[in-house]
Design a protein around this motif. Structure first.
Motif, short mmCIF file in Angstrom:
data_model
loop_
_atom_site.label_atom_id
_atom_site.label_comp_id
_atom_site.label_asym_id
_atom_site.label_seq_id
_atom_site.Cartn_x
_atom_site.Cartn_y
_atom_site.Cartn_z
N SER A 92 15.00 -31.09 7.33
CA SER A 92 16.25 -31.70 7.79
C SER A 92 16.30 -33.19 7.46
N LEU A 93 15.15 -33.87 7.57
CA LEU A 93 15.10 -35.30 7.26
C LEU A 93 15.28 -35.54 5.76
N VAL A 94 14.68 -34.68 4.95
CA VAL A 94 14.79 -34.81 3.50
C VAL A 94 16.24 -34.60 3.06
N ILE A 95 16.85 -33.57 3.61
CA ILE A 95 18.25 -33.26 3.25
C ILE A 95 19.18 -34.41 3.68
N LYS A 96 18.95 -34.91 4.89
CA LYS A 96 19.77 -36.03 5.39
C LYS A 96 19.66 -37.24 4.48
N ARG A 97 18.42 -37.58 4.10
CA ARG A 97 18.21 -38.74 3.22
C ARG A 97 18.83 -38.50 1.84
N PHE A 98 18.67 -37.29 1.31
CA PHE A 98 19.24 -36.96 0.00
C PHE A 98 20.76 -37.16 0.02
N ASN A 99 21.42 -36.66 1.08
CA ASN A 99 22.87 -36.78 1.18
C ASN A 99 23.31 -38.23 1.33
N GLU A 100 22.50 -39.02 2.04
CA GLU A 100 22.82 -40.45 2.17
C GLU A 100 22.72 -41.14 0.81
N GLU A 101 21.69 -40.80 0.04
CA GLU A 101 21.52 -41.39 -1.29
C GLU A 101 22.62 -40.92 -2.24
N HIS A 194 6.59 -28.38 0.13
CA HIS A 194 7.76 -28.05 -0.69
C HIS A 194 9.03 -28.23 0.13
N ARG A 195 10.00 -28.97 -0.42
CA ARG A 195 11.29 -29.17 0.24
C ARG A 195 12.41 -28.83 -0.74
N ILE A 196 13.47 -28.20 -0.25
CA ILE A 196 14.57 -27.78 -1.11
C ILE A 196 15.89 -28.36 -0.58
N ILE A 197 16.81 -28.60 -1.50
CA ILE A 197 18.08 -29.25 -1.17
C ILE A 197 19.23 -28.26 -1.33
N PRO A 198 19.98 -27.97 -0.27
CA PRO A 198 21.12 -27.04 -0.39
C PRO A 198 22.27 -27.66 -1.17
N ILE A 199 22.83 -26.89 -2.09
CA ILE A 199 24.02 -27.34 -2.83
C ILE A 199 25.00 -26.17 -2.94
N ASP A 200 26.25 -26.49 -3.09
CA ASP A 200 27.31 -25.48 -3.24
C ASP A 200 27.73 -25.42 -4.70
N LEU A 201 27.64 -24.24 -5.29
CA LEU A 201 28.12 -24.03 -6.65
C LEU A 201 29.19 -22.96 -6.63
N CYS A 202 30.42 -23.38 -6.79
CA CYS A 202 31.57 -22.46 -6.83
C CYS A 202 31.63 -21.58 -5.58
N GLY A 203 31.35 -22.18 -4.43
CA GLY A 203 31.43 -21.44 -3.17
C GLY A 203 30.21 -20.60 -2.85
#
Length: 496
Positions: A92-101, A194-203
């Motif tokens: 959750s911390l990694v994702i939050k920081r990624f989105n801030e960047e 290992h940390r992964i970042i959620p992204i949306d691709l075409c829904g």
């Protein structure tokens, strides 16, 4: 380094590299002690933080000596990943920081995430630096060659243990989201760091991660949240173009969806991308072409050893629509004169390897035509490395190789050294089982080039690059001559 100093050094390393905060140091030391079954910690001074490899090596030696792990590469990797997992920020911390960047820029986001992947030891930089890399100049541009040594070979004890293990379906494969934080086992790598970042691709829900083996700069993997098979279709084209819209400083591509030309895990939909410009991306369009009804899309044949159609324009939907028409036509296309068969005995052969990027604000999609037919002379595939080149490479030509980066087997490191010695000393190459497969190739090189002790290794590397370029030409469904070009255009004219 004694164990308490190593533990403190590891915690200080994590703080220095931004994995933990200063306030987390004591907590992290205690967590590390618990993993090492130490009931207490003795305070000590660390004047200078050593390299991560040195710190982990000291701790792993302690663990092996005290029966906490087997003293072999597989077990040591399982154990040190467990330790680094303690120090890696929660998802959750990694994702939050990624989105801030990302709000600053897509590149700021990936820079943060790539650095985290390296500093958490998910990407083992100290192994990757051992990879052997060079460039061979060809008529198609600078071809990248690498002998990959960063993926450790399993030792016999680990192989034997894996055979005795009960088969597990968790995670279903090494791409599944369930790998995040997984403890691993002898036949499946540990992924606590290992940390992964959620992204949306075409829904659709996808995740971004980096490859732990980094075949090229910022080698990333984009995978479906569900364990579903690879398919090349209009949706795949749309998702590739959507990704480069999200991350315009990266390219992204997909392996093909058929065996032999797939060269990848076909059971889980995923793409590969990164921050590197391959020779194929630099290659120009040598023959322009206009597809009827798509005059707004620039198209043409790329000057490349494989058969590539490049499309570019400002409308991603139009490019995906035209790509789908090309794919549909190719799936059903047979040209006996060109030895192209859509299917034999109900087995389909034609598919596409697509690669997307953004260039000067425009979307660009390369469609590499693939065919996986086999013959008696080429049972591994006709559009595949032919037998005369198997002494260098016989493995599948997947997405990375298609773009101009040869990923060669680790055996070549020793074979090049032994072969060079034999060539300059006059030893009998054919009598040495390690290099006998290279004998004819080496003899031809010595006839054509002035080989000396000083230049032999460089000549062999250069000739390996030439062999790889020839392999790419063999994998091209249309030959690089006037007849092949006419056949290629005949197919393009068939697209309706």
């Amino acid at each position: 380094m004694e164990i308490f100093k190593a533990i403190k050094a590891l915690a200080l390393y994590a703080e220095k590299e931004g994995l933990i905060e200063k306030e987390d140091i004591i907590f992290s030391i205690n967590q590390l002690c618990q993993a090492l079954k130490l009931e207490s910690f003795e305070e000590c001074e660390v004047e200078e933080i050593p390299e991560l490899e040195e710190i982990l090596s000291s701790i792993l030696s302690f663990a092996a000596e005290n029966g906490l792990c087997e003293d072999s590469v597989v077990y040591r990797d399982l154990f040190d990943t467990k330790l680094m997992g303690i120090l890696t920020p929660r998802p959750s911390l990694v994702i939050k920081r990624f989105n801030e960047e990302y709000k600053k820029s897509p590149k700021d986001a990936t820079d943060y995430y790539y650095n985290l992947s390296k500093k958490s030891d998910y990407i083992r930089e100290y192994r990757i630096k051992n990879d052997i890399k060079w460039i061979t100049e060809t008529e198609y541009g600078d071809i990248d060659i690498t002998i990959n040594l960063s993926k450790p070979e399993k030792d016999p004890k680990a192989i034997a243990a894996a055979l005795k293990m009960k088969q597990s379906a968790y995670p279903k494969c090494q791409l599944c989201k369930e790998n995040e934080g997984y403890m691993g086992r002898v036949n499946h790598p540990a992924r606590q760091n290992h940390r992964i970042i959620p992204i949306d691709l075409c829904g659709e829900d996808f995740f971004l991660q980096y490859s732990p083996y980094v075949y090229y700069n910022e080698h990333c993997i984009v995978f479906n949240s569900e364990h579903i098979p690879m398919v090349i279709n209009k949706s795949a084209f749309e998702k590739l173009l959507a990704f480069v819209d999200l991350f315009p400083h990266y390219f992204v591509g997909s392996n093909a969806d058929l065996p032999i030309v797939g060269g990848s895990i076909l059971t889980h939909e995923h793409f590969q991308g990164g921050g590197y410009e391959f020779a194929m991306a630099k290659a120009p369009v040598e023959t322009e072409f206009t597809f009827s009804g798509f005059e707004d899309i620039k198209a043409g044949i790329v000057k490349w050893p494989m058969s590539v159609i490049r499309l570019s324009g400002d409308n991603a939907s139009r490019i995906a629509e035209l790509s789908d028409k090309i794919l549909t036509a190719w799936r059903g296309y047979t040209d006996e004169d060109a030895f192209i068969y859509a299917e034999t005995e109900n087995e389909p052969h034609n598919t596409i390897t697509p690669i997307a990027r953004k260039r000067n604000g425009l979307f660009e999609l390369d469609l590499v035509l693939r065919n996986n037919i086999t013959t008696e002379e080429c049972p591994l595939g006709f559009y595949h490395p032919h037998p005369e080149y198997h002494h260098i490479k016989k493995e599948n030509i997947g997405l990375i190789e298609v773009m101009g980066l040869a990923v060669l087997p680790s055996r070549l490191k020793e074979e090049i050294a032994v072969l060079a010695d034999a060539m300059v000393s006059g030893k009998d190459i054919r009598s040495d089982e390690r290099i006998s497969k290279h004998a004819e190739w080496a003899e031809n090189i010595m006839k054509a080039r002035n080989v000396t002790k000083e230049n032999c290794v460089d000549i062999l590397k250069d000739e390996i690059g030439i062999v790889f370029t020839s392999i790419l030409e063999q994998c091209g469904v249309y030959k690089r001559n006037e007849e092949g070009k006419a056949q290629f255009i005949r197919f393009m004219e068939s697209v309706k």
